[in-house]
Design a protein around this motif. Structure first.
Motif, PDB file in Angstrom:
ATOM      1  N   ASN A  58       0.806  -1.217   0.000  1.00 48.82           N
ATOM      2  CA  ASN A  58       0.000   0.000   0.000  1.00 48.82           C
ATOM      3  C   ASN A  58       0.846   1.277   0.000  1.00 48.82           C
ATOM      4  O   ASN A  58       0.316   2.371  -0.050  1.00 48.82           O
ATOM      5  CB  ASN A  58      -0.979   0.006   1.178  1.00 48.82           C
ATOM      6  CG  ASN A  58      -0.270   0.017   2.517  1.00 48.82           C
ATOM      7  OD1 ASN A  58       0.902  -0.328   2.609  1.00 48.82           O
ATOM      8  ND2 ASN A  58      -0.986   0.390   3.558  1.00 48.82           N
ATOM      9  N   MET A  59       2.156   1.155   0.037  1.00 48.05           N
ATOM     10  CA  MET A  59       3.049   2.322   0.030  1.00 48.05           C
ATOM     11  C   MET A  59       3.445   2.750  -1.386  1.00 48.05           C
ATOM     12  O   MET A  59       4.107   3.772  -1.558  1.00 48.05           O
ATOM     13  CB  MET A  59       4.321   2.036   0.842  1.00 48.05           C
ATOM     14  CG  MET A  59       4.092   1.969   2.347  1.00 48.05           C
ATOM     15  SD  MET A  59       3.296   3.434   3.026  1.00 48.05           S
ATOM     16  CE  MET A  59       4.521   4.668   2.700  1.00 48.05           C
ATOM     17  N   LEU A  60       3.035   1.986  -2.405  1.00 46.34           N
ATOM     18  CA  LEU A  60       3.398   2.328  -3.787  1.00 46.34           C
ATOM     19  C   LEU A  60       2.939   3.745  -4.163  1.00 46.34           C
ATOM     20  O   LEU A  60       3.739   4.535  -4.676  1.00 46.34           O
ATOM     21  CB  LEU A  60       2.802   1.313  -4.773  1.00 46.34           C
ATOM     22  CG  LEU A  60       3.545  -0.015  -4.880  1.00 46.34           C
ATOM     23  CD1 LEU A  60       2.711  -1.034  -5.637  1.00 46.34           C
ATOM     24  CD2 LEU A  60       4.892   0.157  -5.538  1.00 46.34           C
ATOM     25  N   GLN A  61       1.681   4.071  -3.917  1.00 47.46           N
ATOM     26  CA  GLN A  61       1.149   5.389  -4.290  1.00 47.46           C
ATOM     27  C   GLN A  61       1.822   6.529  -3.532  1.00 47.46           C
ATOM     28  O   GLN A  61       2.250   7.509  -4.150  1.00 47.46           O
ATOM     29  CB  GLN A  61      -0.378   5.430  -4.074  1.00 47.46           C
ATOM     30  CG  GLN A  61      -1.159   4.534  -5.021  1.00 47.46           C
ATOM     31  CD  GLN A  61      -0.945   4.903  -6.483  1.00 47.46           C
ATOM     32  OE1 GLN A  61      -0.921   6.070  -6.837  1.00 47.46           O
ATOM     33  NE2 GLN A  61      -0.770   3.893  -7.316  1.00 47.46           N
ATOM     34  N   PRO A  62       1.950   6.437  -2.187  1.00 46.46           N
ATOM     35  CA  PRO A  62       2.629   7.537  -1.469  1.00 46.46           C
ATOM     36  C   PRO A  62       4.080   7.737  -1.919  1.00 46.46           C
ATOM     37  O   PRO A  62       4.543   8.882  -2.014  1.00 46.46           O
ATOM     38  CB  PRO A  62       2.574   7.106  -0.002  1.00 46.46           C
ATOM     39  CG  PRO A  62       1.439   6.151   0.085  1.00 46.46           C
ATOM     40  CD  PRO A  62       1.370   5.476  -1.249  1.00 46.46           C
ATOM     41  N   ILE A  63       4.784   6.646  -2.224  1.00 48.44           N
ATOM     42  CA  ILE A  63       6.172   6.762  -2.691  1.00 48.44           C
ATOM     43  C   ILE A  63       6.197   7.471  -4.041  1.00 48.44           C
ATOM     44  O   ILE A  63       6.994   8.386  -4.268  1.00 48.44           O
ATOM     45  CB  ILE A  63       6.856   5.377  -2.775  1.00 48.44           C
ATOM     46  CG1 ILE A  63       7.100   4.824  -1.365  1.00 48.44           C
ATOM     47  CG2 ILE A  63       8.165   5.461  -3.551  1.00 48.44           C
ATOM     48  CD1 ILE A  63       7.612   3.398  -1.335  1.00 48.44           C
ATOM     49  N   GLU A  64       5.298   7.048  -4.920  1.00 49.25           N
ATOM     50  CA  GLU A  64       5.224   7.653  -6.246  1.00 49.25           C
ATOM     51  C   GLU A  64       4.929   9.166  -6.141  1.00 49.25           C
ATOM     52  O   GLU A  64       5.580   9.983  -6.791  1.00 49.25           O
ATOM     53  CB  GLU A  64       4.116   6.949  -7.049  1.00 49.25           C
ATOM     54  CG  GLU A  64       4.220   7.145  -8.527  1.00 49.25           C
ATOM     55  CD  GLU A  64       3.235   6.260  -9.288  1.00 49.25           C
ATOM     56  OE1 GLU A  64       3.293   6.321 -10.524  1.00 49.25           O
ATOM     57  OE2 GLU A  64       2.413   5.547  -8.675  1.00 49.25           O
TER      58      GLU A  64
END
Length: 187
Positions: A76-82
């Protein structure tokens, strides 16, 4: 009195080393055409409401000479990292495939290389200013000691030592900037 003088010179040397360390850190963030995970240092991700360094929420590795891969420890951290990478303004567009994020570093144009060299030289100039400010503060402290009873010869020797320290660190800054310039301009 002599102990105070030694303390002033040691503090100045210590502060100058910190300024050099800061310069080195800033220079590693400037892209030189090769993939380097350190260009992502200073990027913070919103991790459950707390800003957290990117390298503390994901694995950052080099896939090849021009590609960085970022594998989050939680999916679930993919979007915040992006979002954090886009917001950081480092000039790279993240490619998210649902599992990992890839950052492709395009080859640098001559114009872009010159921009990066300018940026590196600007960082070097800021470091020189910091060194000169440290020198000024140290010399003022020596003059204050001189007013409190330090002999003029001892004060002049201390000022010469501080100047020698300053010259050494400024030469080091110039060397770092030259190395970074060669690294950036290498095709």
């Amino acid at each position: 009195m002599q102990d105070d003088l030694t303390l002033i010179i040691d503090d100045a040397a210590d502060s100058m080393k910190k300024a050099i360390g800061h310069l080195e850190l800033e220079l590693t963030k400037i892209r030189a055409g090769k993939a380097n995970p350190q260009i992502l240092d200073g990027i913070f991700v919103d991790y459950y409401g707390a800003p957290t360094a990117l390298n503390q929420v994901a694995n950052v590795s080099i896939a090849d000479a021009r590609t960085l891969t970022i594998q989050p420890w939680e999916k679930n951290m993919l979007q915040p990292i992006e979002r954090a990478i886009i917001a950081s303004n480092i000039g790279l567009n993240p490619q998210n495939d649902g599992i990992i994020i890839r950052l492709f570093l395009p080859p640098l144009t001559e114009e872009r290389r010159k921009e990066f060299v300018k940026k590196a030289n600007n960082e070097g100039e800021q470091a020189k200013v910091a060194i000169r400010n440290i020198r000024r503060d140290a010399i003022e402290a020596v003059k204050k000691l001189q007013k409190d009873g330090l002999s003029e010869d001892t004060a002049k020797d201390a000022e010469a030592d501080i100047q020698q320290l300053t010259d050494k660190h400024i030469a080091l800054i110039e060397k770092h900037c030259e190395v970074k310039e060669k690294e950036i301009m290498a095709v």
